[in-house]
Design a protein around this motif. Sequence first.
Motif, short mmCIF file in Angstrom:
data_model
loop_
_atom_site.label_atom_id
_atom_site.label_comp_id
_atom_site.label_asym_id
_atom_site.label_seq_id
_atom_site.Cartn_x
_atom_site.Cartn_y
_atom_site.Cartn_z
N LEU A 59 4.04 10.82 6.30
CA LEU A 59 4.71 9.48 6.15
C LEU A 59 4.99 9.18 7.87
O LEU A 59 5.67 9.87 8.38
N LEU A 60 4.68 7.96 8.30
CA LEU A 60 4.97 7.48 9.37
C LEU A 60 5.87 6.20 9.27
O LEU A 60 5.35 5.26 8.62
N ILE A 61 7.14 6.34 9.68
CA ILE A 61 8.18 5.35 9.48
C ILE A 61 8.46 4.77 11.03
O ILE A 61 8.24 5.43 12.16
N GLU A 62 8.53 3.56 10.91
CA GLU A 62 8.64 2.64 12.21
C GLU A 62 10.04 1.80 11.96
O GLU A 62 9.92 0.73 11.50
N PRO A 63 11.49 2.20 12.09
CA PRO A 63 12.38 1.39 11.78
C PRO A 63 12.52 0.19 12.15
O PRO A 63 13.23 -0.82 11.24
N ALA A 64 12.23 -0.17 13.37
CA ALA A 64 12.43 -1.39 14.12
C ALA A 64 11.58 -2.60 13.46
O ALA A 64 11.81 -3.55 13.14
N LEU A 65 10.30 -1.89 12.85
CA LEU A 65 9.54 -2.80 12.35
C LEU A 65 9.61 -2.94 10.84
O LEU A 65 8.77 -3.67 10.11
N ARG A 66 10.62 -1.89 10.15
CA ARG A 66 10.83 -1.80 8.94
C ARG A 66 9.59 -1.55 7.89
O ARG A 66 9.24 -2.29 6.93
N ARG A 67 8.68 -0.66 8.39
CA ARG A 67 7.61 -0.49 8.03
C ARG A 67 7.59 1.35 7.71
O ARG A 67 7.85 2.07 8.53
N ALA A 68 6.73 1.60 6.55
CA ALA A 68 6.40 3.05 6.39
C ALA A 68 4.86 2.99 5.93
O ALA A 68 4.70 2.31 5.23
N ARG A 69 4.33 3.89 6.73
CA ARG A 69 2.86 3.93 6.32
C ARG A 69 2.91 5.38 5.72
O ARG A 69 3.16 6.37 6.20
N VAL A 70 2.00 5.42 4.49
CA VAL A 70 1.60 6.83 4.17
C VAL A 70 0.12 7.17 4.42
O VAL A 70 -0.71 6.21 4.10
N LEU A 71 0.02 8.26 4.92
CA LEU A 71 -1.20 8.56 5.41
C LEU A 71 -1.70 9.88 4.65
O LEU A 71 -0.78 10.76 4.36
N PRO A 72 -3.08 10.16 4.61
CA PRO A 72 -3.54 11.41 4.52
C PRO A 72 -3.17 12.62 5.28
O PRO A 72 -2.74 12.17 6.36
N ARG A 73 -2.99 13.73 4.65
CA ARG A 73 -2.41 14.88 5.68
C ARG A 73 -3.46 14.90 6.81
O ARG A 73 -3.01 15.46 7.73
N SER A 74 -4.85 14.72 6.54
CA SER A 74 -5.74 14.81 7.56
C SER A 74 -5.61 14.01 8.96
O SER A 74 -6.08 14.09 9.91
N ALA A 75 -4.94 12.70 8.62
CA ALA A 75 -4.64 11.97 9.44
C ALA A 75 -3.55 12.41 10.50
O ALA A 75 -2.92 13.13 9.97
#
Length: 172
Positions: A59-75
């Motif tokens: 999970l990549l979270i960017e609080p200021a952008l109010r965004r969460a990205r779910v990525l494969p473990r290989s990323a």
Amino acid sequence: MTQPPMPALPLPLPLSPLAAVLSMLMRSTLRRHPAILGRMGAAAGARFLIDVTNVPVLLLIEPALRRARVLPRSARPAHDAAIRGRLSAFLSMLHGAEDGDALFFSGELTIGGDTAAVLALRNALDDAEIDLTEEIAGLAPAAGPMARRLSGLLERRTGLSLHRVTETEVRE
């Protein structure tokens, strides 16, 4: 109290819908708790890689952008700070069931990169006293009672902390 080991969770959904739901949950939580970003200060602009070791995605979270990205473990996306540990440790810290410092010192949660940003995030979340069950129930208020019952059932069956721990529960 440390939770028993939990097996790796399968990922039943494609990543895009899961990411959309998590981003919606993040935006809703930040609307309901606007002080989080202010409390984080400049660290709100950081990219946090959340590596829940017994979940098959990152999970990549960017609080200021109010965004969460779910990525494969290989990323391995670019990030400023990383937090790694089991789902039970993350949820226990979020809900106040266990002390965040103790989880870090014991090695149940580990950090990398910008430690000041991680500390700012942890302190902001502690101050907000987030209850994940209530945040999810807030996404669809009509379904709130059902979400609360389901959360209670999941909590009893898995041992995971899915709601904010009250002072009474801490003393028990």
